[in-house]
Write a protein that holds these residues in place. Sequence first.
Motif, short mmCIF file in Angstrom:
data_model
loop_
_atom_site.label_atom_id
_atom_site.label_comp_id
_atom_site.label_asym_id
_atom_site.label_seq_id
_atom_site.Cartn_x
_atom_site.Cartn_y
_atom_site.Cartn_z
N GLU A 1 62.34 -7.81 21.71
CA GLU A 1 62.66 -7.24 20.40
C GLU A 1 62.81 -8.33 19.35
O GLU A 1 62.27 -8.24 18.25
CB GLU A 1 63.95 -6.41 20.49
N ASP A 2 63.55 -9.40 19.69
CA ASP A 2 63.75 -10.46 18.72
C ASP A 2 62.47 -11.28 18.52
O ASP A 2 62.19 -11.72 17.40
CB ASP A 2 64.89 -11.38 19.14
N ALA A 3 61.70 -11.47 19.59
CA ALA A 3 60.43 -12.17 19.45
C ALA A 3 59.49 -11.40 18.53
O ALA A 3 58.78 -12.00 17.71
CB ALA A 3 59.79 -12.38 20.82
N THR A 4 59.50 -10.09 18.65
CA THR A 4 58.67 -9.26 17.77
C THR A 4 59.10 -9.44 16.31
O THR A 4 58.26 -9.59 15.41
CB THR A 4 58.77 -7.79 18.19
N ARG A 5 60.41 -9.44 16.08
CA ARG A 5 60.93 -9.69 14.72
C ARG A 5 60.43 -11.02 14.20
O ARG A 5 59.91 -11.12 13.08
CB ARG A 5 62.46 -9.69 14.75
N PHE A 6 60.56 -12.05 15.02
CA PHE A 6 60.24 -13.41 14.59
C PHE A 6 58.75 -13.55 14.25
O PHE A 6 58.38 -14.01 13.16
CB PHE A 6 60.63 -14.40 15.69
N TYR A 7 57.89 -13.16 15.17
CA TYR A 7 56.46 -13.41 14.98
C TYR A 7 55.83 -12.48 13.95
O TYR A 7 54.90 -12.88 13.23
CB TYR A 7 55.72 -13.34 16.31
N THR A 8 56.30 -11.27 13.86
CA THR A 8 55.74 -10.39 12.83
C THR A 8 56.12 -10.90 11.43
O THR A 8 55.31 -10.82 10.50
CB THR A 8 56.20 -8.93 13.01
#
Length: 253
Positions: A20-27
Motif C-alpha cells: 500500500e505504501d509502495a503504491t503511494r510512493f511510486y504513483t
Amino acid sequence: MTHPTPGVPNWVDLGTADLEDATRFYTELFGWEADVSGEEYGGYTTFRLDGRAAAGAGPLYGEGQPTAWSTYVATDDADAVAARVEAAGGKVLVAPFDVMYQGRMAAFLDQAGAPFSVWQPGSMKGADVFDVPGALAWNELATRDVEGSAAFYGAVFGWVAREISVQGLPYLVWELAGKTVAGMRMMDATWPQDLPPHWMVYFATADCDESAAYAQSLGAQVARPPSDVPIGRYAVLEDPQGGLFALLQSVTA
C-alpha cells in the motif's frame, strides 16, 4: 507492443514489505496509475504510465525476504533457461510455472548470488513503454565477479560482454545480436561489504535532481546523490521500504 525479443530485459517488478505504501510512493513519484489484480493473482499491481504497463509490484511471500526490485529477461522457453542456469553454475529459486494465461516465469540466482527472473510471455508481454520519464530506462548488474558473470550470462542468454570506459573507469555492456541490452559494473572495495550482488533498475526522468528531491519528500533516502555520467545524470535511491532503484536523466531528456 511487439513481441518481446528473447534475451532482452522486458519487465521489472517490486517485491515489497508494504504494498500500500509502495503504491503511494511510486504513483506519486512517477505519475503511475495502479491497476490492482484480483485475488487469484494475490493483489499483484501493474503500474501504468498513460495507460501503458510500466512496472509491477506485489507483496513479499518469503520470511525475511527484503524489499527489492527484480529484473525479468524475456524468453520463449523458461524451462530451457532454467536448465542453462543450472549448467552454468546458477541456482533455480522458483522453478518455471504458469501465471494463468498471462505467461510463464521463473526466478534464479546467478553464479555470484544475484537474483534475476525470466518471463515467457502469454497474454502479458511485459512493459509497453521504455525510455520516457517514469518508464524503465536501463538494467544493470552490480557484482564482485565480473569475469564469472560475463561467462554465466553469456551461457544463459547468449550475451556478449564488451568493456567500455565511463569517466575513466571500466564498465561492461552486454550485447545481443550486436545491440546493447544491459550493463554490468564491478563492486569494488568502496561498496558496502554487506551489500550482495544485485540487478539495479533505472527509471527515466526529465530532471534527476528534481525527482530525487521529490522522492525524498515522499519518504525515500538518497543512497547516491545526483551525479554526472557521460550519458546523463543519475541518482540511486532507497524507497520507504528499503528497495533500491535509480533515476536516469539522459543527455537527450
